[in-house]
Design a protein around this motif. Sequence first.
Motif, PDB file in Angstrom:
ATOM      1  N   SER A  82      -1.142   4.332  14.340  1.00 56.02           N
ATOM      2  CA  SER A  82      -0.351   3.342  13.477  1.00 56.02           C
ATOM      3  C   SER A  82       0.202   3.934  12.117  1.00 56.02           C
ATOM      4  CB  SER A  82      -1.508   2.046  13.401  1.00 56.02           C
ATOM      5  OG  SER A  82      -1.750   1.545  14.539  1.00 56.02           O
ATOM      6  N   ASP A  86       4.247   0.032  10.233  1.00 63.04           N
ATOM      7  CA  ASP A  86       4.206  -0.834  11.424  1.00 63.04           C
ATOM      8  C   ASP A  86       3.569  -2.122  10.822  1.00 63.04           C
ATOM      9  OD1 ASP A  86       2.655   1.828  13.401  1.00 63.04           O
ATOM     10  OD2 ASP A  86       4.843   1.170  12.941  1.00 63.04           O
ATOM     11  N   VAL A 115      -1.883  -2.969   8.282  1.00 62.12           N
ATOM     12  CA  VAL A 115      -2.421  -1.682   8.656  1.00 62.12           C
ATOM     13  C   VAL A 115      -2.902  -0.999   7.262  1.00 62.12           C
ATOM     14  CG1 VAL A 115      -1.542   0.805   9.047  1.00 62.12           C
ATOM     15  CG2 VAL A 115      -0.545  -0.981  10.273  1.00 62.12           C
TER      16      VAL A 115
END
Lengths: 117, 114
Positions: A82, A86, A115
């Motif tokens: 990740s 994102d 994130v």
Amino acid sequence: AQTVTQSQPEMSVQEAETVTLSCTYDTSESDYYLFWYKQPPSRQMILVIRQEAYKQQNATENRFSVNFQKAAKSFSLKISDSQLGDAAMYFCAYANAGGTSYGKLTFGQGTILTVHP
Amino acid sequence: GAGVSQSPSNKVTEKGKDVELRCDPISGHTALYWYRQSLGQGLEFLIYFQGNSAPDKSGLPSDRFSAERTGGSVSTLTIQRTQQEDSAVYLCASKQSSYNSPLHFGNGTRLTVT
């Protein structure tokens, strides 16, 4: 009528880790398409990945992959490694195949992905 | 190349007024869709234009909503006698004629009815 359900209103992940977003759907059709869209704060819906129901192989696009379980009517999105970019709202969507149905999408309620660095 | 362009980006209007939202699709895209994104209803299909065919209006929520597409290009979504429940983001998308070509979305118009 088709329905799409995303049961996770919010998810979070550490940068470089993997996260899976869930989606289930209901349809009586045998041929259809499933999609994951990303919506950042700009509001523009961006196609992440697409799955054709007649294909048994799970779709993959770089760090994004799906787990398509047709019998269970489940369509989850896995994001590997990740990245901060994102972070967005993710929508699962369904469209009947054929004719003029492809762009008439039925969307789930969305999952906000955060994130953490 | 240029993407789908929507204007205005934001619109605030008083209850009861009429509003027009504009969508300029990608050049060469024959199909054009309008969607509404609201807190209560999520993302809903509204209307679909394909070339010169009659539009698919099956998603329009009431007769206060209408849309047209002039010359197979620019589309205008009109909401008459706006109500507070019309407050939402209105998204436009276009695609090429081949049936499974991807949808390209604009950035939407955020409509606020006061």
